[in-house]
Design a protein around this motif. Structure first.
Motif, PDB file in Angstrom:
ATOM      1  N   ARG A 295     -34.865 -20.083  -2.247  1.00  0.00           N
ATOM      2  CA  ARG A 295     -36.266 -20.453  -2.042  1.00  0.00           C
ATOM      3  C   ARG A 295     -37.229 -19.422  -2.622  1.00  0.00           C
ATOM      4  N   GLY A 296     -36.694 -18.389  -3.267  1.00  0.00           N
ATOM      5  CA  GLY A 296     -37.547 -17.374  -3.847  1.00  0.00           C
ATOM      6  C   GLY A 296     -37.903 -16.284  -2.846  1.00  0.00           C
ATOM      7  N   LYS A 297     -38.763 -15.359  -3.278  1.00  0.00           N
ATOM      8  CA  LYS A 297     -39.041 -14.181  -2.455  1.00  0.00           C
ATOM      9  C   LYS A 297     -40.046 -14.451  -1.338  1.00  0.00           C
ATOM     10  N   LYS A 298     -40.881 -15.487  -1.465  1.00  0.00           N
ATOM     11  CA  LYS A 298     -41.960 -15.694  -0.502  1.00  0.00           C
ATOM     12  C   LYS A 298     -41.469 -15.814   0.942  1.00  0.00           C
ATOM     13  N   PRO A 299     -40.508 -16.706   1.238  1.00  0.00           N
ATOM     14  CA  PRO A 299     -40.055 -16.794   2.630  1.00  0.00           C
ATOM     15  C   PRO A 299     -39.401 -15.505   3.117  1.00  0.00           C
ATOM     16  N   ILE A 300     -38.677 -14.815   2.236  1.00  0.00           N
ATOM     17  CA  ILE A 300     -38.008 -13.575   2.637  1.00  0.00           C
ATOM     18  C   ILE A 300     -39.045 -12.507   2.974  1.00  0.00           C
ATOM     19  N   GLN A 301     -40.081 -12.392   2.156  1.00  0.00           N
ATOM     20  CA  GLN A 301     -41.137 -11.417   2.439  1.00  0.00           C
ATOM     21  C   GLN A 301     -41.881 -11.773   3.726  1.00  0.00           C
ATOM     22  N   ARG A 302     -42.192 -13.047   3.907  1.00  0.00           N
ATOM     23  CA  ARG A 302     -42.870 -13.452   5.149  1.00  0.00           C
ATOM     24  C   ARG A 302     -42.011 -13.123   6.364  1.00  0.00           C
ATOM     25  N   ASN A 303     -40.707 -13.368   6.252  1.00  0.00           N
ATOM     26  CA  ASN A 303     -39.813 -13.078   7.375  1.00  0.00           C
ATOM     27  C   ASN A 303     -39.711 -11.583   7.636  1.00  0.00           C
ATOM     28  N   PRO A 330     -52.211 -16.742   1.222  1.00  0.00           N
ATOM     29  CA  PRO A 330     -52.688 -16.864   2.605  1.00  0.00           C
ATOM     30  C   PRO A 330     -51.592 -16.712   3.653  1.00  0.00           C
ATOM     31  N   VAL A 331     -50.410 -17.250   3.388  1.00  0.00           N
ATOM     32  CA  VAL A 331     -49.314 -17.149   4.367  1.00  0.00           C
ATOM     33  C   VAL A 331     -48.982 -15.689   4.647  1.00  0.00           C
ATOM     34  N   MET A 332     -49.015 -14.863   3.621  1.00  0.00           N
ATOM     35  CA  MET A 332     -48.710 -13.447   3.805  1.00  0.00           C
ATOM     36  C   MET A 332     -49.827 -12.732   4.566  1.00  0.00           C
ATOM     37  N   ARG A 333     -51.059 -13.030   4.203  1.00  0.00           N
ATOM     38  CA  ARG A 333     -52.177 -12.371   4.895  1.00  0.00           C
ATOM     39  C   ARG A 333     -52.195 -12.758   6.372  1.00  0.00           C
ATOM     40  N   GLY A 334     -52.033 -14.047   6.633  1.00  0.00           N
ATOM     41  CA  GLY A 334     -52.076 -14.503   8.018  1.00  0.00           C
ATOM     42  C   GLY A 334     -50.924 -13.966   8.843  1.00  0.00           C
ATOM     43  N   THR A 335     -49.731 -13.936   8.252  1.00  0.00           N
ATOM     44  CA  THR A 335     -48.569 -13.420   8.981  1.00  0.00           C
ATOM     45  C   THR A 335     -48.702 -11.922   9.206  1.00  0.00           C
ATOM     46  N   ALA A 336     -49.298 -11.219   8.236  1.00  0.00           N
ATOM     47  CA  ALA A 336     -49.535  -9.783   8.410  1.00  0.00           C
ATOM     48  C   ALA A 336     -50.511  -9.536   9.563  1.00  0.00           C
ATOM     49  N   ALA A 337     -51.524 -10.396   9.699  1.00  0.00           N
ATOM     50  CA  ALA A 337     -52.462 -10.262  10.828  1.00  0.00           C
ATOM     51  C   ALA A 337     -51.714 -10.417  12.148  1.00  0.00           C
ATOM     52  N   VAL A 364     -55.800 -18.358   7.694  1.00  0.00           N
ATOM     53  CA  VAL A 364     -55.731 -16.915   7.885  1.00  0.00           C
ATOM     54  C   VAL A 364     -56.708 -16.490   8.979  1.00  0.00           C
ATOM     55  N   LEU A 365     -57.883 -17.069   8.977  1.00  0.00           N
ATOM     56  CA  LEU A 365     -58.861 -16.760  10.036  1.00  0.00           C
ATOM     57  C   LEU A 365     -58.334 -17.137  11.407  1.00  0.00           C
ATOM     58  N   TYR A 366     -57.600 -18.250  11.466  1.00  0.00           N
ATOM     59  CA  TYR A 366     -56.988 -18.655  12.743  1.00  0.00           C
ATOM     60  C   TYR A 366     -56.004 -17.580  13.208  1.00  0.00           C
ATOM     61  N   GLU A 367     -55.184 -17.074  12.291  1.00  0.00           N
ATOM     62  CA  GLU A 367     -54.212 -16.038  12.641  1.00  0.00           C
ATOM     63  C   GLU A 367     -54.915 -14.745  13.044  1.00  0.00           C
ATOM     64  N   ILE A 368     -55.987 -14.419  12.356  1.00  0.00           N
ATOM     65  CA  ILE A 368     -56.751 -13.213  12.694  1.00  0.00           C
ATOM     66  C   ILE A 368     -57.325 -13.327  14.100  1.00  0.00           C
TER      67      ILE A 368
END
Length: 384
Positions: A295-303, A330-337, A364-368
């Motif tokens: 699935r590429g690096k995106k899901p691994i980085q998010r996890n 956005p997925v990365m920013r929101g998950t980082a928040a 992302v604002l929702y996650e923040i």
């Protein structure tokens, strides 16, 4: 050549090329499976990764009109890893599930099935066949059950008498009418351990899985992971082994039969923080040979971001703030928040508050806001 003699030669040859179990079944439709798949579809339990229509998944002759029988194979993979690196404070690690140890099992099994196909062709010139591993339309587990490789466990996995559920499966549809082998009897009995301990309750009942609640599925999606599942994902970067690890049939099972399926400890249990900064090229060079990279690096980085939050690793705050502020995804920013909110230091609170002033993406604002509410609520609670 006599079909029974050919079958015996195929079985013998399969051992020479790294196939641990082999079984034969008819190419008749999988009638019971068809009904189960329809029910899964009605309940919304499918993952969306399935290939083909329900008819294509259950009627081999739609895929290969000359189909007379199906040869099912199983290849055992290790359950334990020697010299596994330790996850320590300041050096937290994630983990890839056992099915992603070694080289991509799709490649490993396709190579074995191709050799098997060539061997049959050398013995029977009229032979034709179609091979598939996991990503094909047929349900590997259903084929293997009917071919006598193992039985379907309540954890929805195929369980073999010899290797437990730690096996990869593949099949070869053929135009030769081999004598079918007898299926095995189900042997889970009254045991419900896998159902009881599934972290997300994804095993609805014995043999039935709500894929969208399964951690193995959740680690592969590219969107936000629903908040209710993030703590349960823990440090998993890809896949989940819980329902295998607790199965009594897997007790004392650990086979190291194939060099190409052996884990590289630093790769399958990697440091989390370096993953956050990996380029696409670095990711491919490091993980591209593994099934867990598909699935590429995106899901691994998010996890990895989720795992750092679950660990409450305050040594990762600078890296997480960098993602929150500058990552274009956005997925990365929101998950980082979310992760910074879990860590909960003053620096995290300040960074999240400042990010809110600049952020324009609604998710992302929702996650923040979610992170700030928890942080501010925790501060208010501590003040009382």
């Amino acid at each position: 050549m006599n079909i029974e003699d050919l079958k015996a030669e195929i079985i013998a040859y399969s051992k020479e090329i790294g196939i641990d179990k082999i079984g034969f079944t008819t190419a008749d439709p999988f009638v019971e499976l068809k009904e189960r798949l329809r029910r899964q579809q009605e309940l919304g339990y499918q993952s969306g990764f399935e290939k083909g229509t329900i008819e294509e998944r259950t009627e081999p002759r739609l895929l290969f009109p000359d189909a007379q029988s199906i040869i099912s194979i199983a290849v055992a993979y290790p359950a334990k890893m020697e010299n596994a690196p330790k996850s320590t404070r300041g050096d937290r690690r994630g983990v890839f599930c056992r099915a992603s140890w070694g080289i991509d099992y799709h490649d490993a099994l396709k190579e074995r099935l191709s050799k098997l196909s060539d061997f049959i062709k050398s013995k029977e010139t009229e032979f034709t066949g179609k091979l598939m591993v996991d990503t094909g339309e047929l349900v590997d587990k259903a084929v293997a059950e009917r071919a006598g490789i193992g039985f379907g466990g309540k954890n929805t996995l195929l369980i073999t008498p010899e290797f437990g559920s730690y096996v990869y499966l593949g099949e070869l549809i053929t135009n030769i009418p081999f004598t079918p082998d007898e299926p095995l009897e189900d042997s889970c009995g009254d045991c419900t351990i896998c159902i009881d301990v599934c972290p997300t309750g994804a095993i609805v009942q014995g043999g039935q899985l709500d894929s969208k609640r399964c951690i193995a599925f959740l680690t592969q999606v590219k969107d936000f992971v629903p908040e209710e599942f993030r703590d349960k994902i823990g440090n998993r970067l890809y896949g989940c082994d819980t329902c295998q690890a607790v199965c009594p049939r897997n007790r004392h099972v650990d086979f190291h039969l194939h060099a190409d399926l052996e884990p590289e400890p630093e790769i399958v249990k990697p440091q989390l923080k370096p993953i956050l900064k990996m380029s696409n090229r670095q990711f491919k060079e490091t993980y591209g040979h593994m099934a867990g990279s598909w699935r590429g690096k995106k899901p691994i980085q998010r996890n990895a971001i989720i795992a750092l939050g679950v660990y409450k690793d305050n040594t990762a705050i600078d890296e997480l703030i960098e993602i929150l502020v500058n990552d274009p995804r956005p997925v990365m920013r929101g998950t980082a928040a979310w992760s910074l909110g879990k860590i909960g230091t003053d620096a995290a609170l300040i960074a999240i508050s400042e990010a809110k002033e600049r952020e324009a993406d609604d998710q992302v604002l929702y996650e923040i806001d979610l992170a700030l509410n928890k942080l501010e609520g925790g501060a208010a609670s501590n003040a009382r």
